[in-house]
Design a protein around this motif. Sequence first.
Motif, PDB file in Angstrom:
ATOM      1  N   ALA A 149      66.424 131.408  15.586  1.00 25.58           N
ATOM      2  CA  ALA A 149      65.420 131.304  14.526  1.00 25.58           C
ATOM      3  C   ALA A 149      64.362 130.252  14.877  1.00 25.58           C
ATOM      4  N   LYS A 150      64.801 129.122  15.393  1.00 31.05           N
ATOM      5  CA  LYS A 150      63.857 128.075  15.804  1.00 31.05           C
ATOM      6  C   LYS A 150      62.912 128.599  16.884  1.00 31.05           C
ATOM      7  N   ALA A 151      63.457 129.338  17.835  1.00 32.42           N
ATOM      8  CA  ALA A 151      62.639 129.857  18.934  1.00 32.42           C
ATOM      9  C   ALA A 151      61.584 130.838  18.433  1.00 32.42           C
ATOM     10  N   LEU A 152      61.947 131.664  17.457  1.00 36.30           N
ATOM     11  CA  LEU A 152      60.988 132.624  16.912  1.00 36.30           C
ATOM     12  C   LEU A 152      59.876 131.916  16.138  1.00 36.30           C
ATOM     13  N   VAL A 153      60.233 130.882  15.373  1.00 32.60           N
ATOM     14  CA  VAL A 153      59.213 130.112  14.656  1.00 32.60           C
ATOM     15  C   VAL A 153      58.281 129.438  15.654  1.00 32.60           C
ATOM     16  N   LYS A 154      58.847 128.858  16.699  1.00 30.33           N
ATOM     17  CA  LYS A 154      58.032 128.201  17.717  1.00 30.33           C
ATOM     18  C   LYS A 154      57.082 129.195  18.374  1.00 30.33           C
ATOM     19  N   ARG A 155      57.592 130.381  18.695  1.00 26.82           N
ATOM     20  CA  ARG A 155      56.753 131.397  19.335  1.00 26.82           C
ATOM     21  C   ARG A 155      55.629 131.843  18.406  1.00 26.82           C
ATOM     22  N   ALA A 156      55.945 131.978  17.113  1.00 24.50           N
ATOM     23  CA  ALA A 156      54.923 132.388  16.141  1.00 24.50           C
ATOM     24  C   ALA A 156      53.813 131.337  16.056  1.00 24.50           C
ATOM     25  N   ALA A 212      67.830 143.016  12.328  1.00 20.37           N
ATOM     26  CA  ALA A 212      67.464 141.734  12.923  1.00 20.37           C
ATOM     27  C   ALA A 212      68.643 140.776  12.988  1.00 20.37           C
ATOM     28  N   LEU A 213      68.814 140.151  14.145  1.00 23.31           N
ATOM     29  CA  LEU A 213      69.665 138.966  14.222  1.00 23.31           C
ATOM     30  C   LEU A 213      68.921 137.804  13.571  1.00 23.31           C
ATOM     31  N   ALA A 214      67.621 137.781  13.795  1.00 22.19           N
ATOM     32  CA  ALA A 214      66.710 136.843  13.124  1.00 22.19           C
ATOM     33  C   ALA A 214      65.306 137.413  13.240  1.00 22.19           C
ATOM     34  N   SER A 215      64.496 137.154  12.235  1.00 25.51           N
ATOM     35  CA  SER A 215      63.098 137.585  12.272  1.00 25.51           C
ATOM     36  C   SER A 215      62.239 136.522  11.606  1.00 25.51           C
ATOM     37  N   VAL A 216      60.959 136.528  11.937  1.00 22.82           N
ATOM     38  CA  VAL A 216      60.007 135.579  11.363  1.00 22.82           C
ATOM     39  C   VAL A 216      58.731 136.329  10.995  1.00 22.82           C
ATOM     40  N   ALA A 217      58.305 136.176   9.748  1.00 21.87           N
ATOM     41  CA  ALA A 217      57.014 136.688   9.295  1.00 21.87           C
ATOM     42  C   ALA A 217      56.116 135.498   9.009  1.00 21.87           C
ATOM     43  N   MET A 218      54.935 135.479   9.617  1.00 23.19           N
ATOM     44  CA  MET A 218      54.026 134.342   9.450  1.00 23.19           C
ATOM     45  C   MET A 218      52.629 134.840   9.084  1.00 23.19           C
ATOM     46  N   VAL A 219      52.069 134.249   8.049  1.00 30.11           N
ATOM     47  CA  VAL A 219      50.681 134.495   7.667  1.00 30.11           C
ATOM     48  C   VAL A 219      50.007 133.136   7.592  1.00 30.11           C
ATOM     49  N   SER A 273      57.259 121.800  17.783  1.00 28.39           N
ATOM     50  CA  SER A 273      58.702 121.602  17.992  1.00 28.39           C
ATOM     51  C   SER A 273      59.365 121.034  16.749  1.00 28.39           C
ATOM     52  N   ARG A 274      58.690 120.080  16.087  1.00 35.06           N
ATOM     53  CA  ARG A 274      59.259 119.495  14.865  1.00 35.06           C
ATOM     54  C   ARG A 274      59.351 120.544  13.754  1.00 35.06           C
ATOM     55  N   ILE A 275      58.320 121.360  13.633  1.00 37.63           N
ATOM     56  CA  ILE A 275      58.315 122.386  12.587  1.00 37.63           C
ATOM     57  C   ILE A 275      59.396 123.420  12.843  1.00 37.63           C
ATOM     58  N   ALA A 276      59.542 123.837  14.106  1.00 36.91           N
ATOM     59  CA  ALA A 276      60.582 124.817  14.438  1.00 36.91           C
ATOM     60  C   ALA A 276      61.966 124.284  14.078  1.00 36.91           C
ATOM     61  N   GLY A 331      40.497 124.949  14.067  1.00 37.48           N
ATOM     62  CA  GLY A 331      41.721 124.428  14.646  1.00 37.48           C
ATOM     63  C   GLY A 331      42.668 123.774  13.662  1.00 37.48           C
ATOM     64  N   ILE A 332      42.299 123.732  12.379  1.00 40.45           N
ATOM     65  CA  ILE A 332      43.132 123.113  11.348  1.00 40.45           C
ATOM     66  C   ILE A 332      43.777 124.208  10.493  1.00 40.45           C
ATOM     67  N   VAL A 333      45.053 124.090  10.259  1.00 40.45           N
ATOM     68  CA  VAL A 333      45.770 125.059   9.435  1.00 40.45           C
ATOM     69  C   VAL A 333      45.435 124.799   7.965  1.00 40.45           C
ATOM     70  N   GLN A 334      44.759 125.758   7.353  1.00 35.52           N
ATOM     71  CA  GLN A 334      44.386 125.627   5.942  1.00 35.52           C
ATOM     72  C   GLN A 334      45.498 126.094   5.019  1.00 35.52           C
ATOM     73  N   ASP A 335      46.213 127.108   5.454  1.00 34.32           N
ATOM     74  CA  ASP A 335      47.282 127.668   4.629  1.00 34.32           C
ATOM     75  C   ASP A 335      48.236 128.408   5.549  1.00 34.32           C
ATOM     76  N   ILE A 336      49.526 128.339   5.270  1.00 33.44           N
ATOM     77  CA  ILE A 336      50.500 129.035   6.104  1.00 33.44           C
ATOM     78  C   ILE A 336      51.725 129.368   5.279  1.00 33.44           C
ATOM     79  N   ARG A 337      52.330 130.485   5.600  1.00 33.62           N
ATOM     80  CA  ARG A 337      53.556 130.916   4.925  1.00 33.62           C
ATOM     81  C   ARG A 337      54.481 131.510   5.980  1.00 33.62           C
ATOM     82  N   ILE A 338      55.681 130.962   6.086  1.00 30.86           N
ATOM     83  CA  ILE A 338      56.668 131.419   7.066  1.00 30.86           C
ATOM     84  C   ILE A 338      57.911 131.870   6.307  1.00 30.86           C
ATOM     85  N   VAL A 339      58.291 133.117   6.527  1.00 26.69           N
ATOM     86  CA  VAL A 339      59.456 133.697   5.864  1.00 26.69           C
ATOM     87  C   VAL A 339      60.367 134.286   6.938  1.00 26.69           C
ATOM     88  N   MET A 340      61.662 134.007   6.829  1.00 25.96           N
ATOM     89  CA  MET A 340      62.600 134.403   7.873  1.00 25.96           C
ATOM     90  C   MET A 340      63.606 135.426   7.342  1.00 25.96           C
TER      91      MET A 340
END
Length: 322
Positions: free
Chosen positions: A309-316, A236-243, A286-289, A249-258
Motif C-alpha cells: 500500500a505504501k508503494a502504491l501511494v508513493k508511486r501515485a 485487489a491486494l491493494a489499490s490507490v485512487a488519487m485525485v 516518503s513520509r506521506i506514503a 507545483g503546489i498541491v491545492q487539494d488532494i484525496r487519496i482512497v485505498m
Amino acid sequence: AESIQEAVFWLEKWGNEASVIAGGTDLLGLMKDRLEGPQLRMPQVLINVKPIAEMKRIDHDDELGLRIGAAVTLRQLGASDIIRDRFSILSQAARQIGTTQIRNMGTVGGNLCQRPRCLYFRHPDFPCYKKGGRSCYAVRGEHRFDHSVINYGKCVVAHPSDMAPALIALNANAIIATSNGERKLPLQDFFLSANDYTETALKPGELLVEVRVPNESSKTHQLFLKHRVRHASDFALASVAMVAEISNGIVQDIRIVMGGIAPFPYIADRTEEMITGKGLDPKLISRIAKASIDGGRPLPQNGYKIDLAKALVKRALESIRN
C-alpha cells in the motif's frame, strides 16, 4: 421492474426475501453455492432492474456534474468518452475489474454492493460472522489475499470494490430510492464497518439507483493503481485512487482512497493534511506514503500489504511530481 417506483414497491413487499439483479455476476454465484446463515438468506424473489432505462444512463451537465446509473455496465463506463475525458479515474478503475466477460455483464451498482470475497464466507459449510455466526474463521485460517490490515473488527475481510475508492476520491454521492422518495448519501458513508452483517447502508426496501459526481477542475490529476495476484482478473491486494489539484507545483487539494486493505474504502485523511499547500519532494513523498497506513495491524500472513500500500501511494504521488 419497468420503473424505479415498481422496483421499490416489490422490494418493500418482499423485504429480506428479495434481491436485486442486474448483471448477476456476484449474486448468482452466491445462490449457486447455496450460501445461507442466521443473517443471510437465499432470496426467494429476484427483482430485475435491467429494463429501467434511467438506471442505465450516463449523463453529464456542466453545472450539475456526472450521473451514473447503477445498472450501467463496467464496459459502458470504461468506454464512455465523457468519463475518459473528464473523470478518467473511473475509466481506469473500470478497465481493471475482472475479465472482459465480467465487465460486459457487471454493473456499477453491483460492484459497489458486492459481498466479501473471503473463502470462508463463500463456502456453505462455514457459519462465519458475516452470515450471522460467532466466528471469523479467517483470523486463524487463510487470510493472505482478501483480508484487511487496518480498521477491521469481528470480521477481517477487505472490501473488494475497485469502483468505490475511485468514486469516493471524486467526492461522489449515492442516490437511494425509498418508498418515501430519494435520499442522498456521501458514498464514503454508504459503506458500513466490519462489525455489521452487511457492507452497505441500504435498508430493506431501498434501491441504489445512481451515483452523482461533482465536476472536477481541468487542472485535476486522476490516477487509479491496483496490484493483484493475476493481472488478468483478480481482486485487489491493494489499490490507490488519487485525485489531486496542483497549481505552480503546489498541491491545492488532494484525496487519496485505498482499496483491498480495510473492510471499507479507506480514506487516508492524514496524508491529505500533510501534503495540501506544499510542493512535493522525495522526502515528503516518503513520509506521506508511510503515514498513509499508520495504525495498520496486519494479520500473520498479510503483512506484505502494508509495504504494498505504501508503494502504491508513493508511486501515485511521484506521478504528479514529474
